[in-house]
Design a protein around this motif. Structure first.
Motif, PDB file in Angstrom:
ATOM      1  N   TYR A 104      14.039   1.012   5.122  1.00  0.00           N
ATOM      2  CA  TYR A 104      12.638   1.298   5.413  1.00  0.00           C
ATOM      3  C   TYR A 104      12.155   2.627   5.335  1.00  0.00           C
ATOM      4  O   TYR A 104      11.018   3.221   4.650  1.00  0.00           O
ATOM      5  CB  TYR A 104      12.053   0.493   6.365  1.00  0.00           C
ATOM      6  N   ARG A 105      12.785   3.210   6.060  1.00  0.00           N
ATOM      7  CA  ARG A 105      12.605   4.842   6.289  1.00  0.00           C
ATOM      8  C   ARG A 105      12.718   5.579   5.010  1.00  0.00           C
ATOM      9  O   ARG A 105      12.187   6.688   4.537  1.00  0.00           O
ATOM     10  CB  ARG A 105      13.405   5.277   7.255  1.00  0.00           C
ATOM     11  N   GLU A 106      14.199   5.249   4.307  1.00  0.00           N
ATOM     12  CA  GLU A 106      14.346   5.680   2.815  1.00  0.00           C
ATOM     13  C   GLU A 106      13.148   5.563   2.001  1.00  0.00           C
ATOM     14  O   GLU A 106      12.596   6.171   1.145  1.00  0.00           O
ATOM     15  CB  GLU A 106      15.555   5.327   2.427  1.00  0.00           C
ATOM     16  N   LEU A 107      12.779   4.131   1.902  1.00  0.00           N
ATOM     17  CA  LEU A 107      11.653   3.591   0.898  1.00  0.00           C
ATOM     18  C   LEU A 107      10.412   3.996   1.253  1.00  0.00           C
ATOM     19  O   LEU A 107       9.412   4.333   0.281  1.00  0.00           O
ATOM     20  CB  LEU A 107      11.724   2.236   0.569  1.00  0.00           C
ATOM     21  N   GLY A 157       5.615   6.150   6.313  1.00  0.00           N
ATOM     22  CA  GLY A 157       4.786   4.693   6.517  1.00  0.00           C
ATOM     23  C   GLY A 157       3.505   4.349   5.930  1.00  0.00           C
ATOM     24  O   GLY A 157       2.504   3.834   6.282  1.00  0.00           O
ATOM     25  N   THR A 158       3.640   4.995   4.605  1.00  0.00           N
ATOM     26  CA  THR A 158       2.271   4.716   3.490  1.00  0.00           C
ATOM     27  C   THR A 158       2.118   3.177   3.281  1.00  0.00           C
ATOM     28  O   THR A 158       0.993   2.824   3.619  1.00  0.00           O
ATOM     29  CB  THR A 158       2.586   5.377   2.306  1.00  0.00           C
ATOM     30  N   TYR A 159       3.052   2.488   3.256  1.00  0.00           N
ATOM     31  CA  TYR A 159       2.983   0.773   2.871  1.00  0.00           C
ATOM     32  C   TYR A 159       3.372  -0.027   3.977  1.00  0.00           C
ATOM     33  O   TYR A 159       2.966  -1.189   3.826  1.00  0.00           O
ATOM     34  CB  TYR A 159       3.998   0.645   1.616  1.00  0.00           C
ATOM     35  N   GLY A 160       3.691   0.398   5.117  1.00  0.00           N
ATOM     36  CA  GLY A 160       4.234  -0.391   6.465  1.00  0.00           C
ATOM     37  C   GLY A 160       3.673   0.603   7.474  1.00  0.00           C
ATOM     38  O   GLY A 160       3.337   1.610   7.273  1.00  0.00           O
ATOM     39  N   LEU A 201      10.023   1.635  13.823  1.00  0.00           N
ATOM     40  CA  LEU A 201      10.621   2.075  14.892  1.00  0.00           C
ATOM     41  C   LEU A 201      11.072   0.939  15.748  1.00  0.00           C
ATOM     42  O   LEU A 201      12.022   0.813  16.642  1.00  0.00           O
ATOM     43  CB  LEU A 201       9.594   3.165  15.725  1.00  0.00           C
ATOM     44  N   SER A 202      10.313  -0.344  15.841  1.00  0.00           N
ATOM     45  CA  SER A 202      10.538  -1.174  16.530  1.00  0.00           C
ATOM     46  C   SER A 202      11.936  -1.898  16.122  1.00  0.00           C
ATOM     47  O   SER A 202      12.519  -2.784  17.130  1.00  0.00           O
ATOM     48  CB  SER A 202       9.309  -2.282  16.591  1.00  0.00           C
TER      49      SER A 202
END
Length: 84
Positions: A28-31, A35-38, A44-45
């Motif tokens: 998720y952090r790579e994609l 945090g634009t799309y999520g 982080l949770s």
């Protein structure tokens, strides 16, 4: 965002193993590093040491009990679907 409620229940096992959570977090952090799309908070949770798991209780499915470790999923595209 429009939504509808449903009685469909899904058993999601994506956070059960810490190793799987780390892989998911890194992906998720790579994609989406900003945090634009999520939600960055949601990303982080994934790293939470004590995630809040809710006990999943198996239920009857078409008068056949689902055995522990097995699941059943039916996806119906429209109400025009027929079973034969």
């Amino acid at each position: 965002m429009p939504h509808k409620l449903s009685d469909i229940r899904l058993k999601h096992l994506g956070w059960v193993k810490e190793e799987d959570r780390m892989v998911k977090f890194k992906r998720y952090r790579e994609l989406d590093p900003e945090g634009t799309y999520g939600s960055t908070e949601q990303y982080l949770s994934i790293l939470d040491d004590a995630p809040n798991f809710v006990r999943f209780e198996e239920r009857l499915f078409y008068n056949h009990e689902v055995q522990k470790g097995q699941g059943a999923l039916a996806i119906i595209k429209s109400n025009q679907h027929t079973f034969g």
